[in-house]
Design a protein around this motif. Structure first.
Motif, PDB file in Angstrom:
ATOM      1  N   ARG A   1     -39.982  19.056  13.232  1.00  0.00           N
ATOM      2  CA  ARG A   1     -40.019  17.600  13.272  1.00  0.00           C
ATOM      3  C   ARG A   1     -40.188  17.115  14.711  1.00  0.00           C
ATOM      4  O   ARG A   1     -39.567  17.628  15.637  1.00  0.00           O
ATOM      5  N   ARG A   2     -41.043  16.123  14.855  1.00  0.00           N
ATOM      6  CA  ARG A   2     -41.271  15.573  16.192  1.00  0.00           C
ATOM      7  C   ARG A   2     -40.087  14.714  16.611  1.00  0.00           C
ATOM      8  O   ARG A   2     -39.556  13.923  15.836  1.00  0.00           O
ATOM      9  N   SER A   3     -39.672  14.897  17.837  1.00  0.00           N
ATOM     10  CA  SER A   3     -38.569  14.097  18.357  1.00  0.00           C
ATOM     11  C   SER A   3     -39.032  12.663  18.572  1.00  0.00           C
ATOM     12  O   SER A   3     -40.169  12.416  18.967  1.00  0.00           O
ATOM     13  N   GLN A   4     -38.117  11.730  18.295  1.00  0.00           N
ATOM     14  CA  GLN A   4     -38.401  10.319  18.493  1.00  0.00           C
ATOM     15  C   GLN A   4     -37.547   9.772  19.616  1.00  0.00           C
ATOM     16  O   GLN A   4     -36.422  10.232  19.835  1.00  0.00           O
ATOM     17  N   PRO A   5     -38.052   8.777  20.339  1.00  0.00           N
ATOM     18  CA  PRO A   5     -37.227   8.156  21.389  1.00  0.00           C
ATOM     19  C   PRO A   5     -35.972   7.535  20.791  1.00  0.00           C
ATOM     20  O   PRO A   5     -35.996   6.992  19.670  1.00  0.00           O
ATOM     21  N   LEU A   6     -34.871   7.615  21.538  1.00  0.00           N
ATOM     22  CA  LEU A   6     -33.607   7.054  21.067  1.00  0.00           C
ATOM     23  C   LEU A   6     -33.741   5.561  20.812  1.00  0.00           C
ATOM     24  O   LEU A   6     -33.144   5.022  19.876  1.00  0.00           O
ATOM     25  N   VAL A   7     -34.522   4.875  21.643  1.00  0.00           N
ATOM     26  CA  VAL A   7     -34.708   3.433  21.477  1.00  0.00           C
ATOM     27  C   VAL A   7     -35.305   3.137  20.110  1.00  0.00           C
ATOM     28  O   VAL A   7     -34.870   2.218  19.403  1.00  0.00           O
ATOM     29  N   ARG A   8     -36.304   3.922  19.704  1.00  0.00           N
ATOM     30  CA  ARG A   8     -36.935   3.692  18.403  1.00  0.00           C
ATOM     31  C   ARG A   8     -35.959   3.980  17.266  1.00  0.00           C
ATOM     32  O   ARG A   8     -35.923   3.265  16.265  1.00  0.00           O
ATOM     33  N   ILE A   9     -35.166   5.054  17.402  1.00  0.00           N
ATOM     34  CA  ILE A   9     -34.203   5.395  16.353  1.00  0.00           C
ATOM     35  C   ILE A   9     -33.176   4.280  16.190  1.00  0.00           C
ATOM     36  O   ILE A   9     -32.895   3.820  15.074  1.00  0.00           O
ATOM     37  N   VAL A  10     -32.612   3.823  17.318  1.00  0.00           N
ATOM     38  CA  VAL A  10     -31.593   2.774  17.250  1.00  0.00           C
ATOM     39  C   VAL A  10     -32.192   1.477  16.718  1.00  0.00           C
ATOM     40  O   VAL A  10     -31.578   0.793  15.884  1.00  0.00           O
ATOM     41  N   ALA A  11     -33.390   1.128  17.189  1.00  0.00           N
ATOM     42  CA  ALA A  11     -34.022  -0.102  16.723  1.00  0.00           C
ATOM     43  C   ALA A  11     -34.264  -0.055  15.218  1.00  0.00           C
ATOM     44  O   ALA A  11     -34.006  -1.033  14.500  1.00  0.00           O
ATOM     45  N   GLY A  12     -34.746   1.076  14.725  1.00  0.00           N
ATOM     46  CA  GLY A  12     -34.985   1.203  13.292  1.00  0.00           C
ATOM     47  C   GLY A  12     -33.708   1.056  12.485  1.00  0.00           C
ATOM     48  O   GLY A  12     -33.701   0.398  11.434  1.00  0.00           O
ATOM     49  N   ARG A  13     -32.613   1.634  12.980  1.00  0.00           N
ATOM     50  CA  ARG A  13     -31.360   1.547  12.229  1.00  0.00           C
ATOM     51  C   ARG A  13     -30.764   0.148  12.290  1.00  0.00           C
ATOM     52  O   ARG A  13     -30.187  -0.328  11.308  1.00  0.00           O
ATOM     53  N   ILE A  14     -30.903  -0.518  13.435  1.00  0.00           N
ATOM     54  CA  ILE A  14     -30.409  -1.893  13.525  1.00  0.00           C
ATOM     55  C   ILE A  14     -31.155  -2.781  12.548  1.00  0.00           C
ATOM     56  O   ILE A  14     -30.561  -3.585  11.823  1.00  0.00           O
ATOM     57  N   VAL A  15     -32.477  -2.637  12.518  1.00  0.00           N
ATOM     58  CA  VAL A  15     -33.275  -3.446  11.588  1.00  0.00           C
ATOM     59  C   VAL A  15     -32.906  -3.125  10.146  1.00  0.00           C
ATOM     60  O   VAL A  15     -32.790  -4.027   9.301  1.00  0.00           O
ATOM     61  N   LEU A  16     -32.724  -1.850   9.833  1.00  0.00           N
ATOM     62  CA  LEU A  16     -32.371  -1.453   8.464  1.00  0.00           C
ATOM     63  C   LEU A  16     -31.037  -2.051   8.050  1.00  0.00           C
ATOM     64  O   LEU A  16     -30.918  -2.676   6.975  1.00  0.00           O
ATOM     65  N   PHE A  17     -30.000  -1.888   8.898  1.00  0.00           N
ATOM     66  CA  PHE A  17     -28.676  -2.402   8.534  1.00  0.00           C
ATOM     67  C   PHE A  17     -28.669  -3.930   8.513  1.00  0.00           C
ATOM     68  O   PHE A  17     -27.955  -4.537   7.708  1.00  0.00           O
ATOM     69  N   ALA A  18     -29.458  -4.552   9.405  1.00  0.00           N
ATOM     70  CA  ALA A  18     -29.536  -6.009   9.385  1.00  0.00           C
ATOM     71  C   ALA A  18     -30.193  -6.493   8.091  1.00  0.00           C
ATOM     72  O   ALA A  18     -29.767  -7.483   7.501  1.00  0.00           O
ATOM     73  N   ALA A  19     -31.235  -5.770   7.651  1.00  0.00           N
ATOM     74  CA  ALA A  19     -31.889  -6.145   6.394  1.00  0.00           C
ATOM     75  C   ALA A  19     -30.925  -5.998   5.220  1.00  0.00           C
ATOM     76  O   ALA A  19     -30.885  -6.855   4.321  1.00  0.00           O
ATOM     77  N   ILE A  20     -30.140  -4.913   5.227  1.00  0.00           N
ATOM     78  CA  ILE A  20     -29.151  -4.731   4.155  1.00  0.00           C
ATOM     79  C   ILE A  20     -28.117  -5.849   4.187  1.00  0.00           C
ATOM     80  O   ILE A  20     -27.724  -6.405   3.148  1.00  0.00           O
ATOM     81  N   ALA A  21     -27.648  -6.205   5.420  1.00  0.00           N
ATOM     82  CA  ALA A  21     -26.661  -7.281   5.541  1.00  0.00           C
ATOM     83  C   ALA A  21     -27.234  -8.617   5.081  1.00  0.00           C
ATOM     84  O   ALA A  21     -26.555  -9.398   4.394  1.00  0.00           O
ATOM     85  N   MET A  22     -28.489  -8.889   5.444  1.00  0.00           N
ATOM     86  CA  MET A  22     -29.122 -10.132   5.023  1.00  0.00           C
ATOM     87  C   MET A  22     -29.279 -10.176   3.516  1.00  0.00           C
ATOM     88  O   MET A  22     -29.075 -11.230   2.880  1.00  0.00           O
ATOM     89  N   LEU A  23     -29.641  -9.058   2.908  1.00  0.00           N
ATOM     90  CA  LEU A  23     -29.785  -9.009   1.463  1.00  0.00           C
ATOM     91  C   LEU A  23     -28.442  -9.241   0.782  1.00  0.00           C
ATOM     92  O   LEU A  23     -28.342  -9.993  -0.206  1.00  0.00           O
ATOM     93  N   ALA A  24     -27.395  -8.598   1.316  1.00  0.00           N
ATOM     94  CA  ALA A  24     -26.063  -8.780   0.734  1.00  0.00           C
ATOM     95  C   ALA A  24     -25.607 -10.230   0.866  1.00  0.00           C
ATOM     96  O   ALA A  24     -25.037 -10.809  -0.074  1.00  0.00           O
ATOM     97  N   GLN A  25     -25.869 -10.827   2.026  1.00  0.00           N
ATOM     98  CA  GLN A  25     -25.470 -12.216   2.219  1.00  0.00           C
ATOM     99  C   GLN A  25     -26.285 -13.146   1.326  1.00  0.00           C
ATOM    100  O   GLN A  25     -25.769 -14.143   0.807  1.00  0.00           O
ATOM    101  N   LEU A  26     -27.558 -12.820   1.131  1.00  0.00           N
ATOM    102  CA  LEU A  26     -28.392 -13.634   0.246  1.00  0.00           C
ATOM    103  C   LEU A  26     -27.840 -13.620  -1.175  1.00  0.00           C
ATOM    104  O   LEU A  26     -27.766 -14.668  -1.842  1.00  0.00           O
ATOM    105  N   VAL A  27     -27.454 -12.447  -1.640  1.00  0.00           N
ATOM    106  CA  VAL A  27     -26.871 -12.346  -2.973  1.00  0.00           C
ATOM    107  C   VAL A  27     -25.588 -13.167  -3.049  1.00  0.00           C
ATOM    108  O   VAL A  27     -25.341 -13.889  -4.038  1.00  0.00           O
ATOM    109  N   ALA A  28     -24.757 -13.075  -1.972  1.00  0.00           N
ATOM    110  CA  ALA A  28     -23.508 -13.829  -1.959  1.00  0.00           C
ATOM    111  C   ALA A  28     -23.775 -15.330  -1.989  1.00  0.00           C
ATOM    112  O   ALA A  28     -23.071 -16.090  -2.685  1.00  0.00           O
ATOM    113  N   VAL A  29     -24.791 -15.774  -1.234  1.00  0.00           N
ATOM    114  CA  VAL A  29     -25.126 -17.202  -1.208  1.00  0.00           C
ATOM    115  C   VAL A  29     -25.601 -17.663  -2.578  1.00  0.00           C
ATOM    116  O   VAL A  29     -25.223 -18.739  -3.070  1.00  0.00           O
TER     117      VAL A  29
END
Length: 464
Positions: free
Chosen positions: A9-37
């Motif tokens: 597997r090709r190594s990825q920059p840490l910045v890209r890994i962290v950015a991808g996970r932040i976006v993923l968890f933010a999307a999950i949080a937004m979806l959960a909040q949307l359902v709650a709203v």
């Protein structure tokens, strides 16, 4: 049939890994909040009815206009399917405070739900006709256009076109998605900037590691300014590199000690064999000479491993070549070969004289030992700068698939030779930032050339 190993597997920059996970968890949080709203709004149809009333009256008010003090209304096109057709379940009326009707889409079914025209209307009113879903209500609110006030009233009976969903979409966009997106952009930007700042010393350490020089005993990664976890890793690398240097030093000492210890008994055995007048003894002496030469190569290799660039000084290649040829001429002629030196314009290089002499000596001895009977050797210099050893002997034998594992791809070795002499020469040239160039001579024989870096260029770290 053996399965092929999976591709790494090709190594990825840490910045890209962290950015991808932040976006993923933010999307999950937004979806959960949307359902709650949605759940929260769904439990309060009265509030949804009020929001729908505000939205519909605001869009209807968009058709109002004031010309020369006269009010006029034209139904907006996107509302025609609700307030421009009969029996749609949506009814609207626009009137002035004095009771003048500017627009009415109302039949007997909705008249009873609106306020009487003679009634002085409040700025906002709403009445639930039937609680729960689907939404069924009536209401209105006052809208100012210029200095005039207009009352926009609607009645919704069942919300057949599901206008409530557009209300929910607007609420989610205005009060949740947009603020959270701005927060995500800020958090993501701040996080990535922080990571880049934190990794800056790590990138510097990676550059240091790339420039590690095995000949510099105090080479180490600078741990200053690193995050604690990365500093621990850098410390482990430094300790590992220190242990590697200790192992290398022990290996050099062991090789040198063994070589020196072996040479003494070899000399004694040779003296004893010289007293025996027998062909087998002569053959054994020749084999001992081969072994003594090999041990000498080991000693030379140990000296090379212990060398550094502190002993570098300007060296005249013509003078060095002339000295080596003069010193080895008796050895060459004793073995039935001949040697000559061709000077050029006196090129000078920055080098370690003893090691450079060892390199040239190895090439000459290699030509004598493996070039064939009565070989003629020519040593010379050029303005490359370079120094070459050329002979008219049997030449080089290209390395085959059955060549020893130590032979590097693309290298050549003399026919019948072990190749250690040429490997020593390669290492000496790597220490000087140059390389050994080998090819067949014309019309026959072999040509080995020591190629040095151009004047003014610093030697590079040798490959080990």
């Amino acid at each position: 049939m053996n399965a092929e190993p999976p591709a790494p597997r090709r190594s990825q920059p840490l910045v890209r890994i962290v950015a991808g996970r932040i976006v993923l968890f933010a999307a999950i949080a937004m979806l959960a909040q949307l359902v709650a709203v949605l759940v929260e709004y769904g439990r309060d149809p009265q509030n949804l009815a009020r929001l729908l009333l505000e939205r519909e009256t605001a869009e209807l008010a968009g058709g109002l206009s004031l010309h020369d003090g006269r009010l006029a209304f034209e139904l907006p096109t996107d509302l025609a399917s609700r307030y421009g057709v009969p029996a749609s379940g949506y009814f609207g009326r626009i009137r002035t405070a004095s009771g003048v009707v500017l627009f009415s889409h109302c039949d007997e079914e909705c008249t009873e739900h609106f306020l009487p025209l003679e009634f002085n209307p409040p700025s906002f009113w709403m009445r639930t006709i039937r609680p729960g879903y689907p939404l069924t209500f009536a209401g209105g609110r006052e809208v100012d256009i210029g200095e005039r006030s207009v009352l926009v009233e609607i009645t919704v009976l069942g919300d057949r076109q599901q206008a409530v969903w557009s209300v929910l979409a607007n609420e989610a966009l205005d009060h949740m998605l947009l603020p959270m997106s701005l927060t995500l952009i800020f958090v993501l930007g701040a996080t990535l900037a922080s990571i880049r700042t934190a990794l800056r010393p790590v990138a510097a350490a990676a550059g240091q590691a790339e420039r590690f020089d095995p000949l510099v005993p105090d080479s180490r990664l600078d741990e200053a300014g690193m995050p604690l976890e990365i500093a621990r890793l850098a410390g482990a690398v430094n300790r590992s590199y220190a242990r590697t240097r200790e192992l290398m030093a022990a290996q050099k000492l062991f090789t040198s000690a063994i070589a020196h210890e072996i040479r003494t008994p070899l000399a004694i055995i040779r003296m004893e064999l010289e007293r025996i007048d027998h062909p087998a003894a002569r053959q054994a002496i020749g084999e001992l000479d081969e072994l003594d030469h090999f041990v000498g190569q080991l000693v030379m290799l140990a000296r090379l491993e212990a060398a550094d660039r502190s002993g570098f000084e300007p060296v005249d290649l013509d003078e060095l070549g002339r000295d080596i040829v003069g010193a080895l001429a008796p050895y060459v002629y004793d073995h039935g070969a001949s040697i000559a030196f061709d000077a050029s314009s006196g090129p000078s290089v920055l080098a370690h004289p003893p090691l450079l002499k060892d390199a040239v000596r190895n090439l000459i001895e290699n030509a004598v030992r493996h070039g064939g009977p009565a070989v003629h050797i020519r040593v010379g210099t050029d303005n490359g700068p370079g120094l070459f050893v050329e002979d008219d002997g049997v030449g080089f034998a290209p390395a085959s698939r059955d060549a020893p594992a130590g032979d590097a791809p693309g290298h050549y070795r003399r026919a019948g030779g072990l190749g250690i002499g040429l490997e020593i020469v390669r290492r000496i040239m790597a220490l000087h930032g140059g390389y050994l160039e080998t090819r067949e001579a014309t019309p026959c024989g072999a040509r080995a050339r020591l190629v040095f870096p151009p004047a003014g260029e610093a030697p590079v770290t040798p490959a080990r």
